[in-house]
Scaffold this active site. Structure first.
Site: not given
Ligand code: NAD
Ligand code: UDP
Length: 337
Positions: A11, A124, A149, A153
């Site tokens: 994306y 993020s 997740y 990061k």
């Protein structure tokens, strides 16, 4: 010299590849297509009127990376490739650490062996953890992440930080994204989640085209103006442009540094629904559901460091985010399929 974009068929990666090609950069895309379609790159090339070199392969595959670095002259790497579903990461932590953290280590080792020292990483806002004061600012220590997740990061930023301390030639920027939404204004590329979307706007868009019946709003009793969570939504094309600015700034970086990429404003779930309805002319039926585990009530970026240092700021607001999401979704009801 070319820019290597890992995860470039995904994306955010596809929008960034387009922006790079449009400004005349040569691009090599490395993607294992675990969450993307080759068609995204075909469309990017058509929009840009310029080809990228596409390598179907995995960042954990040393032989593939060696061959890629040997056969292309790479000046910098923009590293998007990762698994990104927060809920899935709690069920499959080892897969997330292996792909996101160990995979990045393999990539950095092969970059070092090939003498490629410029690195931009997709981090993020989640690295600020659950207790950081809002707005999030880069001087706040990172940590306290609440999912594998998010921790992947955080760990990758630590890997970058430590490698930069040990290797003076290594220049690295972590870009901490807030909530990317929207699509290219052509409607040719956009977000194409597999299965039922986890994220708010893809879910709303699929309700609008009739693929899903009704949106569940996770929590209506937060301590926010309308009771629903606030997030800092950022148009994916603004985000892509942030990568170009970061690339241009790398030569001035000493070691490792991080920037927030966000708009600096919190928008509620109900405001998002209303804005989408206005842009699409479609009613979005919704129902208030219990809070989702792990959701924070409200956070947004202090993006002043990126504004002043990178000379970057968002130029697209909520109306453009909704218009472009709807344009993409209505033109491509089944995504790239
Ligand atoms: P995406 O899933 O669309 O793109 C990731 C791409 O990486 C996919 O094309 C996938 O096929 C590829 N990939 C995954 N593992 C790979 C591997 N081992 N080798 C090669 N290719 C691999 O996701 P996105 O939304 O474009 O996100 C891009 C990056 O930005 C990710 O690192 C993500 O964690 C980060 N990020 C995303 C968001 C968001 O809300 N979308 C927010 C903050 C950070
Ligand atoms: N959200 C929601 N319903 C959904 C998906 C998301 O109400 O089906 C809410 C979620 O609780 C959060 C906001 O929308 O407040 C943004 O969620 P998303 O998953 O898109 O991004 P996050 O901030 O969690 O990364």
């Amino acid at each position: 010299m070319a820019i290597l974009v890992t995860g470039g068929a995904g994306y955010i990666g596809s929008h960034t590849v387009l922006a790079l090609l449009q400004r005349g950069d040569d691009v090599v895309v490395l993607d294992n297509l675990c969450n993307a379609s080759r068609e995204a790159i075909n469309r990017v090339e058509k929009l840009a009127g310029k080809k990228a070199t596409f390598v179907e392969g995995d960042i954990r595959d040393r032989a593939c990376l060696r061959d890629l670095f040997a056969s292309n002259s790479i000046s910098a790497v923009i590293h998007f490739a990762a698994l990104k579903a927060v809920g899935e990461s709690t069920r499959m932590p080892l897969e997330y650490y292996e792909n996101n953290v160990a995979g990045t280590v393999v990539l950095l080792e092969e970059m070092r062996d090939a003498g490629v020292w410029n690195f931009i990483f997709s981090s993020s806002a989640t690295v600020y953890g659950a207790d950081a004061p809002v707005p999030y600012v880069e001087t706040t220590p990172i940590g306290g992440t609440t999912s594998p997740y998010g921790t992947s990061k955080l760990m990758t930023e630590f890997v970058m930080r430590d490698f930069a301390k040990a290797e003076p030639k290594f220049k690295a920027i972590a870009l901490r994204y807030f909530n990317p939404v929207g699509a290219h204004e052509s409607g040719e590329i956009g977000e194409d989640p597999a299965g039922i979307p986890n994220n708010l706007l893809p879910y709303i868009a699929q309700v609008a085209i009739g693929r899903l019946e009704k949106l569940g709003v996770f929590g209506g009793d937060y301590d926010t103006p309308d009771g629903t969570c606030l997030r800092d939504y950022i148009h994916v094309v603004d985000l892509a442009e942030g990568h170009l600015k970061a690339l241009d700034y790398l030569s001035k970086v000493e070691g490792y540094t991080a920037f927030n990429l966000g708009g600096g404003k919190g928008v509620s779930v109900l405001e998002m629904i209303k804005a989408f309805e206005k842009a699409s002319g479609k009613a979005i039926p919704f129902e208030i559901k219990p809070r989702r585990d792990g959701d924070l009530p409200a956070f947004w970026a202090d993006a002043s460091l990126a504004n002043t240092t990178l000379d970057w700021r968002v130029t697209r607001g909520i109306d453009e985010m909704m218009r472009d999401t709807w344009n993409w979704q209505s033109k491509n009801p089944d995504g790239f399929r």
